[in-house]
Structures are given as C-alpha cells and as structure tokens.
Design a protein around this motif. Structure first.
Motif, mmCIF file in Angstrom:
data_model
loop_
_atom_site.group_PDB
_atom_site.id
_atom_site.type_symbol
_atom_site.label_atom_id
_atom_site.label_comp_id
_atom_site.label_asym_id
_atom_site.label_seq_id
_atom_site.Cartn_x
_atom_site.Cartn_y
_atom_site.Cartn_z
ATOM 1 N N ALA A 34 -17.372 -11.278 -9.023
ATOM 2 C CA ALA A 34 -16.058 -10.943 -8.470
ATOM 3 C C ALA A 34 -14.915 -11.495 -9.322
ATOM 4 O O ALA A 34 -13.898 -10.819 -9.532
ATOM 5 C CB ALA A 34 -15.938 -11.465 -7.040
ATOM 6 N N ASP A 35 -15.068 -12.707 -9.828
ATOM 7 C CA ASP A 35 -14.001 -13.307 -10.630
ATOM 8 C C ASP A 35 -13.765 -12.530 -11.921
ATOM 9 O O ASP A 35 -12.627 -12.457 -12.403
ATOM 10 C CB ASP A 35 -14.356 -14.762 -10.963
ATOM 11 N N GLN A 36 -14.827 -11.960 -12.477
ATOM 12 C CA GLN A 36 -14.683 -11.204 -13.711
ATOM 13 C C GLN A 36 -14.224 -9.768 -13.454
ATOM 14 O O GLN A 36 -13.512 -9.175 -14.278
ATOM 15 C CB GLN A 36 -16.014 -11.174 -14.474
ATOM 16 N N ILE A 37 -14.634 -9.189 -12.340
ATOM 17 C CA ILE A 37 -14.292 -7.790 -12.046
ATOM 18 C C ILE A 37 -12.870 -7.656 -11.529
ATOM 19 O O ILE A 37 -12.159 -6.704 -11.871
ATOM 20 C CB ILE A 37 -15.297 -7.202 -11.036
ATOM 21 N N ALA A 38 -12.438 -8.592 -10.682
ATOM 22 C CA ALA A 38 -11.085 -8.532 -10.121
ATOM 23 C C ALA A 38 -10.046 -8.626 -11.228
ATOM 24 O O ALA A 38 -10.181 -9.420 -12.163
ATOM 25 C CB ALA A 38 -10.890 -9.659 -9.109
ATOM 26 N N THR A 39 -9.017 -7.821 -11.106
ATOM 27 C CA THR A 39 -7.976 -7.787 -12.136
ATOM 28 C C THR A 39 -6.882 -8.822 -11.901
ATOM 29 O O THR A 39 -6.121 -9.131 -12.819
ATOM 30 C CB THR A 39 -7.344 -6.387 -12.187
ATOM 31 N N HIS A 40 -6.784 -9.341 -10.689
ATOM 32 C CA HIS A 40 -5.752 -10.328 -10.359
ATOM 33 C C HIS A 40 -6.333 -11.352 -9.387
ATOM 34 O O HIS A 40 -7.410 -11.137 -8.809
ATOM 35 C CB HIS A 40 -4.518 -9.663 -9.719
ATOM 36 N N ALA A 69 1.811 -5.081 1.319
ATOM 37 C CA ALA A 69 3.206 -5.351 1.664
ATOM 38 C C ALA A 69 3.650 -6.708 1.158
ATOM 39 O O ALA A 69 4.842 -6.940 0.944
ATOM 40 C CB ALA A 69 3.384 -5.275 3.185
ATOM 41 N N GLY A 70 2.699 -7.607 0.937
ATOM 42 C CA GLY A 70 3.024 -8.935 0.427
ATOM 43 C C GLY A 70 2.940 -9.037 -1.081
ATOM 44 O O GLY A 70 3.065 -10.135 -1.629
ATOM 45 N N GLY A 71 2.704 -7.904 -1.753
ATOM 46 C CA GLY A 71 2.657 -7.917 -3.207
ATOM 47 C C GLY A 71 1.346 -8.400 -3.786
ATOM 48 O O GLY A 71 1.305 -8.883 -4.921
ATOM 49 N N ARG A 72 0.240 -8.263 -3.050
ATOM 50 C CA ARG A 72 -1.063 -8.683 -3.553
ATOM 51 C C ARG A 72 -1.896 -7.470 -3.968
ATOM 52 O O ARG A 72 -1.772 -6.393 -3.365
ATOM 53 C CB ARG A 72 -1.801 -9.512 -2.500
ATOM 54 N N ASP A 73 -2.721 -7.668 -4.970
ATOM 55 C CA ASP A 73 -3.518 -6.571 -5.509
ATOM 56 C C ASP A 73 -4.657 -6.215 -4.557
ATOM 57 O O ASP A 73 -5.487 -7.064 -4.220
ATOM 58 C CB ASP A 73 -4.084 -6.966 -6.879
ATOM 59 N N ILE A 74 -4.721 -4.963 -4.107
ATOM 60 C CA ILE A 74 -5.707 -4.524 -3.123
ATOM 61 C C ILE A 74 -7.099 -4.506 -3.714
ATOM 62 O O ILE A 74 -8.070 -4.928 -3.072
ATOM 63 C CB ILE A 74 -5.321 -3.138 -2.571
ATOM 64 N N PHE A 75 -7.236 -4.026 -4.932
ATOM 65 C CA PHE A 75 -8.558 -3.964 -5.562
ATOM 66 C C PHE A 75 -9.184 -5.349 -5.684
ATOM 67 O O PHE A 75 -10.378 -5.531 -5.408
ATOM 68 C CB PHE A 75 -8.447 -3.315 -6.947
ATOM 69 N N SER A 76 -8.409 -6.326 -6.063
ATOM 70 C CA SER A 76 -8.924 -7.685 -6.200
ATOM 71 C C SER A 76 -9.350 -8.255 -4.851
ATOM 72 O O SER A 76 -10.379 -8.937 -4.738
ATOM 73 C CB SER A 76 -7.872 -8.591 -6.845
ATOM 74 N N GLN A 77 -8.566 -7.965 -3.806
ATOM 75 C CA GLN A 77 -8.960 -8.404 -2.470
ATOM 76 C C GLN A 77 -10.248 -7.725 -2.027
ATOM 77 O O GLN A 77 -11.113 -8.353 -1.407
ATOM 78 C CB GLN A 77 -7.843 -8.105 -1.473
ATOM 79 N N LEU A 78 -10.379 -6.444 -2.354
ATOM 80 C CA LEU A 78 -11.579 -5.698 -1.975
ATOM 81 C C LEU A 78 -12.825 -6.289 -2.637
ATOM 82 O O LEU A 78 -13.866 -6.460 -1.990
ATOM 83 C CB LEU A 78 -11.413 -4.231 -2.377
ATOM 84 N N VAL A 79 -12.724 -6.604 -3.914
ATOM 85 C CA VAL A 79 -13.864 -7.159 -4.643
ATOM 86 C C VAL A 79 -14.243 -8.532 -4.100
ATOM 87 O O VAL A 79 -15.426 -8.820 -3.846
ATOM 88 C CB VAL A 79 -13.550 -7.238 -6.148
ATOM 89 N N HIS A 80 -13.264 -9.397 -3.893
ATOM 90 C CA HIS A 80 -13.563 -10.739 -3.378
ATOM 91 C C HIS A 80 -14.015 -10.696 -1.918
ATOM 92 O O HIS A 80 -14.738 -11.601 -1.471
ATOM 93 C CB HIS A 80 -12.331 -11.637 -3.514
ATOM 94 N N GLY A 81 -13.615 -9.670 -1.174
ATOM 95 C CA GLY A 81 -14.069 -9.536 0.208
ATOM 96 C C GLY A 81 -15.561 -9.302 0.318
ATOM 97 O O GLY A 81 -16.166 -9.565 1.364
ATOM 98 N N ARG A 83 -17.838 -11.018 -1.090
ATOM 99 C CA ARG A 83 -18.494 -12.315 -0.934
ATOM 100 C C ARG A 83 -18.538 -12.736 0.527
ATOM 101 O O ARG A 83 -19.569 -13.209 1.023
ATOM 102 C CB ARG A 83 -17.764 -13.367 -1.770
ATOM 103 N N SER A 84 -17.433 -12.581 1.229
ATOM 104 C CA SER A 84 -17.400 -12.964 2.647
ATOM 105 C C SER A 84 -18.370 -12.122 3.459
ATOM 106 O O SER A 84 -19.103 -12.648 4.314
ATOM 107 C CB SER A 84 -15.978 -12.803 3.193
#
Length: 286
Positions: A34-40, A69-81, A83-84
């Motif tokens: 995830a750390d390598q795939i996520a862009t942000h 809406a908070g200015g966070r990258d959706i793709f990066s959140q999706l990839v790290h999600g 893990r959870s």
C-alpha cells in the motif's frame, strides 16, 4: 483432507473459486504494498494553486480518483483501506474458527452437561441481533479493531460450533477413535490430535464465510461512527462521503470505489466457500 494436486485439479474446474482466490490475492498485494502503490499520504491535506485546499478535484493523472471535501487523495485512501478490511476480516475469521471449533469439539465428543451448556449458550448468541449488538458493545467500550473482531467472533462462533459438533458426533463412533481409547489416549488427546484434523477443512470453510461477514461489519460500524477513528477504512470513506453530500454533488468517484471494494471482498469469500463446499462434499452436486 484433499491433497494439493486434488485441490488444484478441482480449482481448475471451478472458475468461480479461482476468481474468489484471485480477488483475495489482488487485495492482499494492495495491502502489502500500500505504501508503494498509494500516490499520496491518505491523511495529508492537499493544496492546489493559490494555496487553496484541493477539494472535490475530479479524477486525473495526478489524482486517479480525485480528492475528498477535505482535500485528501481518494485513491490513496482506497488502497490503505485494504489493510483495515483484511486485518479485521482475517483476524475475526481466525477467532471464529478457533472458538467455534473448540466449542464444537468439546460438545460433540464429551456430550452430557458440557454439550447441553454449549448448545444453550449458542442458542442465546444466535438470538442476538448482529449489528445492533456490535454497536452497543462499541458504544460501551472503546470503538476500534479489537472490539469489532471480538464482537464478530462472539456472535459467529455458534454456526461453526454446531456444524463441527454434528461432524464430531459421527467421528467419535468410528473404529479408529475406539482404538485410541483402548490404547489409553486421554479425551483431550483424542479430541485435538485425532479428531480435530478431520474437521479442520470444515472449519476453514466457515472461516472463509466469516471473512466476508467481518469485513461487512467493519464497514457498517465505521460508516455509523463506531469504527476505529485513527484507521483508514472503506467504511470511514463512505461516512465521509455521506456527511459531505457526495451523492448530491455527483461525486461518484468518491463513494462508488470503496463500495465496490467491499462488495468484491465479500463476494470473494462466498465464491471461495462455495468452491470449498463442493470439494469437501462432492455429493451435494451443483
């Protein structure tokens, strides 16, 4: 228990099971790298020109799924999600298999008052409403991954225990079990050394089903605000999208991807369990 070659031959004839395994493999790779795939950084607030928060940016080469809406990258959140989801799913499934198998083995082999107590407790647990119970436990304790895993394990073990118990009732009458008794094996040795390996594939089948339930439960609890607030999860992504009216803004890129990921992982668990069921019980047919 089927050998590796038999399992591979069977899977080649069951494309749905292969698809389920492929989906799991894809998400496992995403979780590991995830750390390598996520862009942000999934928690980083991004800015556009003139130091403005990069809110509701559409998908682009820089932000594959746009921004929140908070200015966070959706793709990066999706990839790290991922893990959870996998952490909760696999851990909860393991706990369900261990607890359910233990209760089923003890109830099936020992019988008597042990069997009656375990079965009555399982009746009570099966009568509890699933999601409301987990939400109440989360509200009374500390919301987080540990609470979710423990709650799922406490509510799903009776299904595994009942099936294992019925299998053990049959196995304990076999000649090799009687031979073990005659040679002086203790009941615990017979249960865990001789009988447990025979029911392990059946327990694994119910474990694959529990993975989907656990992932869906984690997403539901997180969406309702009872998940781990410090974690990046698909449920929290959906909650954030709902709170910021992503649907009315037609921000499909925000809430559809995490929803599809949840569906895909739950579907993968069903496909794998279905394939395992046919392998373990070939007489069931299609």
């Amino acid at each position: 228990m089927p050998g590796a070659k038999a399992v591979w031959r069977f899977l080649r004839s069951q494309p749905f099971a292969l698809v389920g395994i492929g989906i799991y493999a894809l998400f496992i790779v995403l979780a590991i790298f995830a750390d390598q795939i996520a862009t942000h950084d999934p928690r980083q607030i991004l800015f556009s020109g003139a130091y403005r928060v990069a809110r509701y940016l559409p998908p682009s080469a820089t932000h594959y799924l746009g921004t929140t809406a908070g200015g966070r990258d959706i793709f990066s959140q999706l990839v790290h999600g991922t893990r959870s989801a996998l952490t909760v799913g696999v851990t909860a499934a393991f706990c369900v298999v261990v607890l359910g198998s233990l209760m089923g083995l003890l109830a099936g082999y020992l019988g008597g008052w042990v069997d009656r107590i375990i079965m009555r407790v399982s009746d009570i647990v099966l009568g509890l409403p699933f999601l409301p119970f987990i939400l109440v436990i989360s509200a009374l304790t500390r919301p987080g991954t540990t609470t979710l895993v423990a709650s799922v394990a406490l509510l799903l073990w009776p299904n595994t225990a009942r099936v294992i118990r019925s299998q053990v009732l049959s196995l304990r009458e076999r000649g090799w079990v009687e031979a073990a008794r005659v040679t002086g094996c203790s009941p615990m040795r017979i249960i865990f050394v001789h009988i447990a390996p025979q029911v392990a594939p059946l327990a694994a089948l119910y474990g694959s089903i529990a993975v989907g339930w656990a992932i869906l439960t984690e997403a539901s609890a997180s969406f309702l605000g009872f998940g781990d607030p410090a974690a990046i999860s698909w449920g929290l992504m959906l909650q954030d999208a709902f709170a910021n009216q992503a649907l009315s803004r037609e921000a499909w890129n925000w809430f559809i991807p995490p929803g599809l990921c949840i569906v895909a992982l739950v579907l993968a668990g069903f496909l794998v369990s279905r394939g395992s069921e046919k392998l373990l019980f070939p007489k069931l047919g299609d």
